[in-house]
Motif scaffolding. Structure first.
Motif, PDB file in Angstrom:
ATOM      1  N   ARG A 122      13.578 -10.993  -3.538  1.00 49.60           N
ATOM      2  CA  ARG A 122      13.154 -10.106  -3.388  1.00 49.60           C
ATOM      3  C   ARG A 122      11.842 -10.708  -3.144  1.00 49.60           C
ATOM      4  NH1 ARG A 122      17.286  -5.466  -6.547  1.00 49.60           N
ATOM      5  NH2 ARG A 122      18.971  -6.372  -4.972  1.00 49.60           N
ATOM      6  N   GLN A 123      11.192 -12.050  -3.770  1.00 50.71           N
ATOM      7  CA  GLN A 123      10.055 -11.891  -4.293  1.00 50.71           C
ATOM      8  C   GLN A 123       9.320 -12.117  -2.697  1.00 50.71           C
ATOM      9  OE1 GLN A 123       9.664 -14.448  -7.868  1.00 50.71           O
ATOM     10  NE2 GLN A 123       9.566 -12.650  -9.357  1.00 50.71           N
ATOM     11  N   ARG A 124       8.695 -10.994  -2.195  1.00 45.66           N
ATOM     12  CA  ARG A 124       8.547 -11.729  -1.182  1.00 45.66           C
ATOM     13  C   ARG A 124       7.863  -9.929  -0.434  1.00 45.66           C
ATOM     14  NH1 ARG A 124       9.388 -15.151   2.720  1.00 45.66           N
ATOM     15  NH2 ARG A 124      11.619 -16.202   1.217  1.00 45.66           N
ATOM     16  N   LYS A 125       6.789 -10.021   0.752  1.00 43.40           N
ATOM     17  CA  LYS A 125       6.261  -9.271   1.139  1.00 43.40           C
ATOM     18  C   LYS A 125       7.643  -7.758   1.779  1.00 43.40           C
ATOM     19  CE  LYS A 125       5.300 -11.211   5.154  1.00 43.40           C
ATOM     20  NZ  LYS A 125       4.078 -12.047   6.505  1.00 43.40           N
ATOM     21  N   THR A 126       7.549  -6.642   1.993  1.00 44.26           N
ATOM     22  CA  THR A 126       9.036  -6.311   1.863  1.00 44.26           C
ATOM     23  C   THR A 126       8.276  -4.745   2.622  1.00 44.26           C
ATOM     24  OG1 THR A 126       9.621  -7.255   0.231  1.00 44.26           O
ATOM     25  CG2 THR A 126      10.520  -5.220   0.888  1.00 44.26           C
ATOM     26  N   VAL A 127       9.473  -4.303   3.399  1.00 47.94           N
ATOM     27  CA  VAL A 127       9.132  -2.793   4.204  1.00 47.94           C
ATOM     28  C   VAL A 127      10.768  -2.222   4.080  1.00 47.94           C
ATOM     29  CG1 VAL A 127       9.150  -1.830   6.774  1.00 47.94           C
ATOM     30  CG2 VAL A 127       7.749  -3.855   5.803  1.00 47.94           C
ATOM     31  N   VAL A 128      10.005  -0.733   3.150  1.00 51.06           N
ATOM     32  CA  VAL A 128      10.983  -0.198   3.223  1.00 51.06           C
ATOM     33  C   VAL A 128      11.412   1.026   4.203  1.00 51.06           C
ATOM     34  CG1 VAL A 128      11.830   1.860   1.606  1.00 51.06           C
ATOM     35  CG2 VAL A 128      10.628   0.083   0.739  1.00 51.06           C
TER      36      VAL A 128
ATOM     37  N   LYS B  89       3.353  -8.179  -8.064  1.00 45.06           N
ATOM     38  CA  LYS B  89       2.885  -7.046  -7.865  1.00 45.06           C
ATOM     39  C   LYS B  89       1.269  -7.573  -6.941  1.00 45.06           C
ATOM     40  CE  LYS B  89       2.128  -4.063 -12.342  1.00 45.06           C
ATOM     41  NZ  LYS B  89       1.742  -3.816 -13.975  1.00 45.06           N
ATOM     42  N   GLU B  90       1.808  -8.540  -6.550  1.00 43.57           N
ATOM     43  CA  GLU B  90       1.309  -9.407  -5.491  1.00 43.57           C
ATOM     44  C   GLU B  90       0.976  -9.276  -4.053  1.00 43.57           C
ATOM     45  OE1 GLU B  90      -1.993 -10.073  -7.103  1.00 43.57           O
ATOM     46  OE2 GLU B  90      -0.865  -9.831  -8.839  1.00 43.57           O
ATOM     47  N   VAL B  91       2.631  -8.689  -3.793  1.00 47.44           N
ATOM     48  CA  VAL B  91       2.662  -8.993  -1.762  1.00 47.44           C
ATOM     49  C   VAL B  91       2.708  -7.409  -1.989  1.00 47.44           C
ATOM     50  CG1 VAL B  91       4.514 -11.195  -2.743  1.00 47.44           C
ATOM     51  CG2 VAL B  91       5.160  -8.201  -2.989  1.00 47.44           C
ATOM     52  N   ALA B  92       2.662  -7.825  -0.343  1.00 51.90           N
ATOM     53  CA  ALA B  92       2.738  -6.547  -0.094  1.00 51.90           C
ATOM     54  C   ALA B  92       3.600  -6.104   0.633  1.00 51.90           C
ATOM     55  CB  ALA B  92       2.102  -6.419   1.931  1.00 51.90           C
ATOM     56  N   VAL B  93       3.807  -4.653   0.518  1.00 52.71           N
ATOM     57  CA  VAL B  93       5.028  -3.025   0.678  1.00 52.71           C
ATOM     58  C   VAL B  93       4.405  -2.186   1.354  1.00 52.71           C
ATOM     59  CG1 VAL B  93       6.686  -1.482  -0.824  1.00 52.71           C
ATOM     60  CG2 VAL B  93       5.823  -4.261  -1.928  1.00 52.71           C
ATOM     61  N   GLY B  94       5.593  -2.363   2.193  1.00 51.27           N
ATOM     62  CA  GLY B  94       4.813  -1.578   3.390  1.00 51.27           C
ATOM     63  C   GLY B  94       6.556  -0.182   4.061  1.00 51.27           C
TER      64      GLY B  94
ATOM     65  N   ASP C 133       4.167  -6.330  18.922  1.00 57.18           N
ATOM     66  CA  ASP C 133       2.794  -6.896  19.213  1.00 57.18           C
ATOM     67  C   ASP C 133       2.055  -6.131  18.048  1.00 57.18           C
ATOM     68  OD1 ASP C 133       3.735  -9.095  20.275  1.00 57.18           O
ATOM     69  OD2 ASP C 133       2.689  -8.769  22.075  1.00 57.18           O
ATOM     70  N   ALA C 134       1.854  -4.619  18.193  1.00 57.98           N
ATOM     71  CA  ALA C 134       1.264  -3.716  18.026  1.00 57.98           C
ATOM     72  C   ALA C 134       1.249  -3.511  16.042  1.00 57.98           C
ATOM     73  CB  ALA C 134       1.096  -2.754  18.351  1.00 57.98           C
ATOM     74  N   MET C 135       2.534  -3.596  16.080  1.00 56.58           N
ATOM     75  CA  MET C 135       2.970  -3.718  14.743  1.00 56.58           C
ATOM     76  C   MET C 135       2.171  -4.814  13.717  1.00 56.58           C
ATOM     77  SD  MET C 135       6.631  -3.204  12.579  1.00 56.58           S
ATOM     78  CE  MET C 135       7.184  -1.516  12.891  1.00 56.58           C
ATOM     79  N   MET C 136       3.058  -5.743  13.843  1.00 53.80           N
ATOM     80  CA  MET C 136       2.160  -7.237  13.630  1.00 53.80           C
ATOM     81  C   MET C 136       0.408  -7.949  13.920  1.00 53.80           C
ATOM     82  SD  MET C 136       5.016  -8.652  12.126  1.00 53.80           S
ATOM     83  CE  MET C 136       5.720  -6.701  12.299  1.00 53.80           C
TER      84      MET C 136
ATOM     85  N   GLU D  54      -1.011  -7.184   9.360  1.00 51.54           N
ATOM     86  CA  GLU D  54      -2.431  -8.348   9.684  1.00 51.54           C
ATOM     87  C   GLU D  54      -3.620  -7.886   9.686  1.00 51.54           C
ATOM     88  OE1 GLU D  54      -1.513 -11.120  12.659  1.00 51.54           O
ATOM     89  OE2 GLU D  54       0.495 -11.476  12.651  1.00 51.54           O
ATOM     90  N   GLU D  55      -4.233  -7.560  10.153  1.00 52.48           N
ATOM     91  CA  GLU D  55      -5.723  -6.516   9.988  1.00 52.48           C
ATOM     92  C   GLU D  55      -5.509  -6.328   8.575  1.00 52.48           C
ATOM     93  OE1 GLU D  55      -6.483  -4.301  13.365  1.00 52.48           O
ATOM     94  OE2 GLU D  55      -6.046  -6.196  14.660  1.00 52.48           O
ATOM     95  N   THR D  56      -4.524  -5.385   8.217  1.00 51.25           N
ATOM     96  CA  THR D  56      -4.517  -4.105   7.102  1.00 51.25           C
ATOM     97  C   THR D  56      -4.057  -4.195   6.080  1.00 51.25           C
ATOM     98  OG1 THR D  56      -3.030  -2.861   7.323  1.00 51.25           O
ATOM     99  CG2 THR D  56      -4.885  -1.984   9.012  1.00 51.25           C
TER     100      THR D  56
END
Length: 322
Positions: free
Chosen positions: A96-102, A167-172, A310-313, A317-319
């Motif tokens: 579970r210690q990986r960037k994640t999207v809810v 705390k160190e990975v991205a959550v979206g 493409d638009a989502m990735m 990546e930019e934000t």
């Protein structure tokens, strides 16, 4: 004597008219509340079995997908009213210690609805937590509130994922239709500023009043302003809030979370103006609006998978932080 009889008759007529008016107002308010809140969810269409059948008719093997991505059912307790929020935690390798999207669904959906988009995110190295909104799937919490109360469940899921991922990975966050409103309401909270790195809104609802108008469109013969005024009164009496608190634009206005919005000019459920209004309302964040001309409601990924991906990735990546 004749004058007194006329006065009594007039008084009786006025009383009858007043009672009739009160009855019409009451019945209208109850109807709008039931159609847009209490009984808005179709209990048959919102089942897990129904969504599995729909996805498999489209060639999406849900059983294999869940096996490939180590699907684990988790039960998160709501901090709002104590109900249980059922969710599937999908991971690339069990960690579970990986960037994640809810991910959160729209009306008559459940935690399986987002599987096709979740598959795309997993291919790009994200874990996914997808859950059942109120009255959907296995979530037994009463009342579908067009994202207003649902945003509390979304907060609980985001904070749960943040504890799991670190705390160190991205959550979206990703939400479609009413799920887009759910994410939008959450974006106005302190929790969102602290825990969410980006948000994707797919054909989002922008305000509860207009959603209620759509959900009661079968009674177009009732003047809309009157119908919604009575619905608003019923909502205040039953749940303690009204349409004035249901404008998602007011919540996204000051968010600092980057937001990408997908919408379509051909959408007849959440019309083009809803995504446009949310986009224009945001003042403090990085934002992007992607519009197509031809897709029906929440069909953008189905119709334009390559462009959507493409638009989502590119936006993430930019934000978002690594």
């Amino acid at each position: 004597m004749k004058k007194e009889r006329y006065l009594k008759a007039a008084g009786l007529i006025c009383l009858c008219l007043a009672v009739l008016a009160a009855a019409v107002c009451t019945v209208t308010g109850i109807y709008v509340f039931n159609a847009s809140v209490a009984h808005a969810v179709d209990p048959q269409r919102a089942t897990l079995e129904c969504k599995r059948e729909i996805l498999e008719r489209r060639g999406f093997d849900t059983a294999q997908f869940e096996k490939t991505y180590h699907a684990e059912k988790v039960m998160i307790k709501s901090s709002f009213d104590g109900h249980i929020i059922p969710a599937n935690y999908l991971t690339i390798d069990g960690s579970r210690q990986r960037k994640t999207v809810v991910m959160t669904h729209g009306l008559n959906g459940n935690r399986l609805t987002a599987y096709p988009v979740a598959a795309m995110l997993l291919r790009h190295g994200f874990n996914v937590l997808t859950y059942d909104q109120r009255e959907s799937g296995e979530n037994k919490a009463p009342y579908m509130t067009c994202g207003y109360w649902e945003s509390r469940d979304f907060r609980d899921c985001v904070e749960y994922v943040r504890r799991c991922a670190g705390k160190e990975v991205a959550v979206g966050g990703w939400g479609s239709s009413i799920g887009g409103a759910t994410v939008g309401f959450y974006l106005g909270t302190k929790s969102a500023q602290e825990n969410l790195d980006f948000a994707i809104l797919d054909c989002p609802v922008s305000n509860v009043r207009d959603a209620s108008a759509f959900l009661t469109k079968k009674t177009d013969w009732i003047p809309e302003n009157f119908k919604l005024a009575m619905g608003n009164l019923a909502l205040k009496l039953r749940l303690g809030y009204g349409y004035e608190k249901g404008n998602v634009c007011d919540y996204v206005r000051k968010t600092t979370v980057p937001v990408l919005i997908f919408n379509s000019r051909a959408d007849r459920v959440t019309p083009y103006y809803m995504g446009r209004d949310l986009f224009r309302a945001m003042e403090k964040n990085q934002k992007e609006l992607v519009t197509v001309d031809d897709s029906g409601h929440t069909d953008l990924y189905l119709d334009h998978p390559g462009d959507y991906e493409d638009a989502m990735m590119e936006f993430i990546e930019e934000t978002a932080a690594p």
